[in-house]
Structures are given as C-alpha cells and as structure tokens.
Motif scaffolding. Structure first.
Motif, short mmCIF file in Angstrom:
data_model
loop_
_atom_site.label_atom_id
_atom_site.label_comp_id
_atom_site.label_asym_id
_atom_site.label_seq_id
_atom_site.Cartn_x
_atom_site.Cartn_y
_atom_site.Cartn_z
N ILE A 1 0.97 -1.20 -0.21
CA ILE A 1 0.00 -0.07 0.14
C ILE A 1 0.90 1.06 0.06
CG2 ILE A 1 -1.65 1.34 1.27
CD1 ILE A 1 -2.66 -1.43 2.51
N SER A 2 0.53 2.16 -0.79
CA SER A 2 1.02 3.51 -1.02
C SER A 2 0.51 4.66 -0.70
CB SER A 2 1.90 3.56 -2.37
OG SER A 2 3.06 2.56 -2.52
N GLU A 3 0.88 5.63 -0.23
CA GLU A 3 0.10 6.91 -0.12
C GLU A 3 -0.77 7.38 -1.28
OE1 GLU A 3 0.70 11.55 1.40
OE2 GLU A 3 2.48 10.21 1.29
N GLY A 4 -1.98 7.88 -1.12
CA GLY A 4 -2.78 7.86 -2.07
C GLY A 4 -3.71 6.74 -2.61
N ASP A 5 -3.43 5.57 -2.29
CA ASP A 5 -4.04 4.28 -2.58
C ASP A 5 -5.49 4.48 -2.00
OD1 ASP A 5 -2.06 3.58 -4.30
OD2 ASP A 5 -1.47 1.88 -2.94
N VAL A 6 -6.23 3.45 -2.47
CA VAL A 6 -7.77 3.44 -1.64
C VAL A 6 -7.66 2.16 -1.23
CG1 VAL A 6 -10.15 3.31 -2.29
CG2 VAL A 6 -8.71 4.94 -3.52
N VAL A 7 -8.13 1.91 -0.11
CA VAL A 7 -8.16 0.53 0.80
C VAL A 7 -9.68 0.49 0.92
CG1 VAL A 7 -7.45 -0.76 2.52
CG2 VAL A 7 -5.84 0.82 1.32
#
Length: 229
Positions: free
Chosen positions: A172-178
């Motif tokens: 997971i990276s910053e700006g992703d959607v979880v």
C-alpha cells in the motif's frame, strides 16, 4: 444481528458509594467521584468513531452519488434472474416439465451484503486511476470476490507466519484506496491505514459494526463475552 441485540449497554455509575463505619455501625454513605477511584478506560468505539470522521474515510452510499445508477445497473445485470423473479411472483413455487421448484422466501443477499457490494463497486468506479486494495474477502461469495479480482483489486494477504491474522500492508502506498470488507476491520488496522495517508472505503455491514462495538463495550462494565460456534 441477534447477537448484537442480546446484550444491552450498561451505563457506568457516575458515583461510587463508600460506607464508613464507626464503632461497628455504618454511618451515612459518602458519594465519591468514580474518576478518583479508578482511571477512565479508553473506549475503543470512540477511537473508531474518531478515525471514521476523517476526510479520507468514506462510508455510506451518499458518498458515491455520481456513480449510483451505473453501479445499480451493473449489480442487476450480475445478480438478477428472470426465473427467480418469476418464482417470487408466483408465491415462491413454480412447475416446469412436471418438476416443481420451490424458492426460499429469504433467498438472496441480505441488506448488509448488498450495501457492501454496492460500496465496493462504487469505489472502483469513482477511483479508476488509483490502486485499490481490500483487507479481506468482501463477502463469503467466490463470484463477487472473483469480480473484484477481475477489476484489479489487490487482496491484501496476511503476514507470513502470523498467528494473529496480522495483514501485510507493504504493497500500500500513499494515495491508494483501501476497502474494508463487510466483516469490518480491527482498530489496529484502521489506525495503520489512517497513518498511511490512504483513502479508506468502509463497506462494513452496520449490523456487524454493532457487534464489534458491543464486544468492545463489555470490558468497561466488567463483562466477559463468550461466543459459541
């Protein structure tokens, strides 16, 4: 749903009564503030609510109004059946070629599952350029989960060797959607995702969330919860 309704939240008494004895006889009780007797425990429900109030935390169909019609059409195309509809309209009984078919009156997805699927599909339509992850299977349905795989949703795996179902968030990276599945997520997972600067789409069934909150309430009133298989 029945589990959540079986337990009622008990309010903590605002005061603790302390009886003083003189020469073996109890005198008038004195009110003592509960906070002076023991420190207030952190309420997990309040921590969850605080995280859920963040601007990057999305829940509820109203967040995805712009894609509502497209998502509902997609769900109808995937799940509707002319035969099932005919059975419902004929008192759940149908005869074809001398064979009688009966349909359960409660056939199909419950409201919470439909809501979860709707939110997941809506998130995919709303964030087409973002990498989307989900912390578990959305629901216990291979067809729906395969559909998410087909839409390039990354299913987060457990940490190798973990005995506590800890998730591996390294992809997971910053700006992703979880997305959180219909079953919900632990408070630790919610805290981790908040710190990572991602958008969280919470598809947790409200009835499941009620059970989570009920379980977390019990330690505050010195209750022990036992779940039977």
């Amino acid at each position: 749903r029945p589990l959540a309704g079986r337990f009622q939240r008990k309010a903590l008494p605002p005061l603790v009564r302390v009886a003083h004895a003189t020469d073996g006889a109890a005198t008038e009780e004195t009110a003592v503030s509960a906070s002076s007797v023991a420190p207030e425990k952190k309420y997990i429900k309040q921590e969850r609510a605080s995280i859920a109030s963040g601007e990057n935390y999305l829940r509820g169909a109203s967040v995805f109004k712009e894609v509502k019609k497209d998502v509902e059409d997609d769900m109808r195309e995937q799940f509707d059946s002319e035969m099932v509809q005919e059975l419902k309209e004929s008192n759940h009984v149908m005869e074809r070629g001398g064979v009688q078919f009966h349909l359960a009156k409660d056939f199909g997805f419950c409201w919470g599952v439909e809501r979860s699927i709707n939110l997941a599909y809506s998130a995919i339509e709303t964030f087409p350029d973002n990498q989307i992850h989900i912390t578990n299977e959305l629901i216990h349905n291979p067809t729906v989960n395969d559909r998410l795989h087909g839409k390039n949703v990354n299913f987060i795996k457990k940490v190798d060797g973990s005995t506590t179902n800890e998730k591996d968030f390294s992809d997971i990276s910053e700006g992703d959607v979880v997305m959180l599945p219909a079953f919900g997520a632990t408070l630790d997972e919610m805290k981790s995702l908040e710190d990572m600067g991602v958008k969280v789409v919470d598809t947790t069934c409200p009835w499941v969330a009620k059970v989570w909150n009920t379980v977390h309430t019990h330690p505050r009133v010195s209750l022990t919860l036992t779940l039977a298989p």
